[in-house]
Design a protein around this motif. Structure first.
Motif, short mmCIF file in Angstrom:
data_model
loop_
_atom_site.label_atom_id
_atom_site.label_comp_id
_atom_site.label_asym_id
_atom_site.label_seq_id
_atom_site.Cartn_x
_atom_site.Cartn_y
_atom_site.Cartn_z
N ARG A 114 -7.76 -2.47 2.96
CA ARG A 114 -8.73 -3.00 2.00
C ARG A 114 -10.08 -3.27 2.64
O ARG A 114 -11.13 -3.14 1.99
CB ARG A 114 -8.18 -4.28 1.36
N ASP A 158 3.04 3.90 -1.50
CA ASP A 158 3.27 2.49 -1.75
C ASP A 158 4.04 1.87 -0.58
O ASP A 158 4.95 2.50 -0.03
CB ASP A 158 4.05 2.30 -3.05
N SER A 204 6.28 -0.26 -0.56
CA SER A 204 7.69 -0.50 -0.86
C SER A 204 8.60 0.63 -0.38
O SER A 204 9.80 0.44 -0.22
CB SER A 204 7.89 -0.71 -2.36
N ARG A 249 7.22 -5.16 1.64
CA ARG A 249 6.17 -5.50 0.69
C ARG A 249 6.00 -4.37 -0.31
O ARG A 249 6.55 -3.28 -0.13
CB ARG A 249 4.84 -5.75 1.43
N ALA A 250 5.21 -4.60 -1.35
CA ALA A 250 4.94 -3.57 -2.35
C ALA A 250 3.45 -3.49 -2.59
O ALA A 250 2.69 -4.42 -2.29
CB ALA A 250 5.68 -3.89 -3.65
N GLY A 251 3.02 -2.36 -3.15
CA GLY A 251 1.61 -2.16 -3.44
C GLY A 251 1.01 -1.13 -2.50
O GLY A 251 1.59 -0.78 -1.47
N PRO A 252 -0.18 -0.62 -2.85
CA PRO A 252 -0.85 0.36 -1.99
C PRO A 252 -1.33 -0.27 -0.69
O PRO A 252 -1.59 -1.48 -0.63
CB PRO A 252 -2.01 0.85 -2.84
N SER A 276 -4.44 -2.36 -0.74
CA SER A 276 -4.46 -3.69 -1.36
C SER A 276 -4.45 -4.81 -0.32
O SER A 276 -4.64 -5.97 -0.67
CB SER A 276 -3.26 -3.86 -2.30
#
Length: 302
Positions: A72, A83, A85, A90-93, A96
C-alpha cells in the motif's frame, strides 16, 4: 515444406516427428541449463520468502525467480497470489497493507511439508520486501523478477523495482517477466532488461509448431515458456469452428527458430523431473525453472 495450416491432429503427429528427427542435432547448453529456483524454491519452503531463498542457495540453485507485488505504501514485496488468503493467515490484496504490516503476515501459513504437516503455522515467516530479499543473494547470481501486481500502476511498480535493484547493485543481472505485457513494457521503459512478451512467445511458438516456418520475431535477451503446455486448437470448418485439445511442446526446430529470430536465451518453465531436465538440456535450453532446487541438486550438472 509448404507453410499452409494443417488440421490439428496431423500437426501434432508432424511435430512429434520433427522433434524426434532434430533433437539429436540440438546443441546442449554448456554444462547443462541454469537451474532457476521458481518463487525462490516453492517446493522446498514457503515461496518467495527469505527462508526459501536461503534454502535455494544451499541447494545450489544457479539463479532466483522471485514474484513481486507492491504494498500500500509503494514498496516492492515478494508475493504471488492475488489475495493473501491463498497462502497466509490474512485476507485481502497485498496492496491493502503496508510493507511493515506485511512483515507481520505469515507467508508460510499454508505451506505443507512432504508428510502433510504445516510446520510454519507455529514458526511464522514474513512477507519480505524485495530489498531485504536481495541482501543475502550472491552479487553475481542472475535474478528474474515476475511482476504479478494486479492492481499496481505499471510505471509505478517498474520504477519502484528499478530503485530497489539500483540500491542493491543488482540491476545489470536482473531480467523482468510478466504475463501482462503492460508490466514488461513499463520495466523496459524504466531501463530494465525484460523477457519477450509472453503472448508473443506463445504465438511465435505456435506458428513454428503448426506451420513449420520461422516467423519474424521481436528480438529480446530472454524468452520463457513452458516446456510443454496443453492448449486448445480452434479450426475454421465448413459449419463454423471446431475446438480440440493439443499439447504444445518445444522441439529442436522451434529452439533454432527462436535463436535465429534474435532471442538470446531461452528459459523452459515447469521443468520438475529428471526426464524434463534431460529433454531441456538436449534442446539446448539456457535455463530451466524448477520448483525444488533440492531435487535438482541430485541430478543436475554435466
Amino acid at each position: 515444406m509448404p507453410p499452409r495450416p494443417r488440421p490439428a491432429a496431423i500437426v501434432i503427429v508432424l511435430a512429434a516427428l520433427f522433434a524426434a528427427t532434430l533433437l539429436a542435432a540440438a546443441p546442449a547448453a554448456a554444462g547443462g541449463p541454469l537451474v532457476v529456483a521458481h518463487r525462490g524454491g516453492t517446493g522446498d519452503a514457503p515461496e518467495n520468502t527469505a527462508l526459501a531463498i536461503g534454502r535455494a542457495l544451499e541447494n545450489g540453485a544457479g539463479a532466483l525467480w522471485l514474484t513481486v507485488q507492491m504494498s500500500r505504501d509503494g514498496v516492492p514485496v515478494l508475493f504471488r497470489p492475488k489475495d493473501l488468503s491463498a497462502l497466509t493467515d490474512r485476507a485481502g490484496p497485498v496492496s491493502s497493507l503496508t510493507a511493515a504490516e506485511l512483515a507481520g503476515v505469515n507467508a508460510g501459513f499454508s505451506f505443507k511439508a512432504q508428510d502433510g504437516s504445516t510446520p510454519f503455522r507455529a514458526a511464522p515467516v514474513p512477507v519480505p520486501t524485495l530489498a531485504a530479499a536481495l541482501a543475502p543473494v550472491p552479487p553475481a547470481m542472475p535474478l528474474f523478477l515476475d511482476i504479478k501486481s494486479p492492481d499496481a500502476d505499471p510505471a509505478a511498480i517498474a520504477g519502484a523495482v528499478k530503485r530497489a535493484l539500483d540500491a542493491a547493485g543488482a540491476t545489470a543481472r536482473t531480467t523482468v517477466y510478466s504475463t501482462d505485457r503492460r508490466y514488461t513494457d513499463a520495466a523496459r521503459a524504466a531501463g530494465l532488461a525484460v523477457f519477450q512478451a509472453r503472448e508473443t512467445t506463445r504465438a511465435d511458438l505456435a506458428r513454428v509448431l503448426l506451420d513449420r516456418r520461422c516467423p519474424a520475431m521481436e528480438p529480446e535477451g530472454w524468452a520463457g515458456y513452458e516446456l510443454r503446455r496443453e492448449v486448445t486448437v480452434t479450426e475454421d470448418v465448413t459449419l463454423g469452428q471446431a475446438a480440440s485439445k493439443a499439447v504444445m511442446e518445444w522441439d529442436a526446430e522451434a529452439v533454432a527458430c527462436f535463436r535465429a529470430g534474435g532471442i538470446g536465451r531461452l528459459m523452459l518453465i515447469g521443468v520438475n523431473s529428471r526426464a524434463d531436465y534431460d529433454e531441456a538440456r538436449a534442446l539446448g535450453a539456457d535455463a530451466v525453472l524448477v520448483d525444488s532446487p533440492a531435487l535438482f541438486r541430485t541430478f543436475a550438472g554435466p
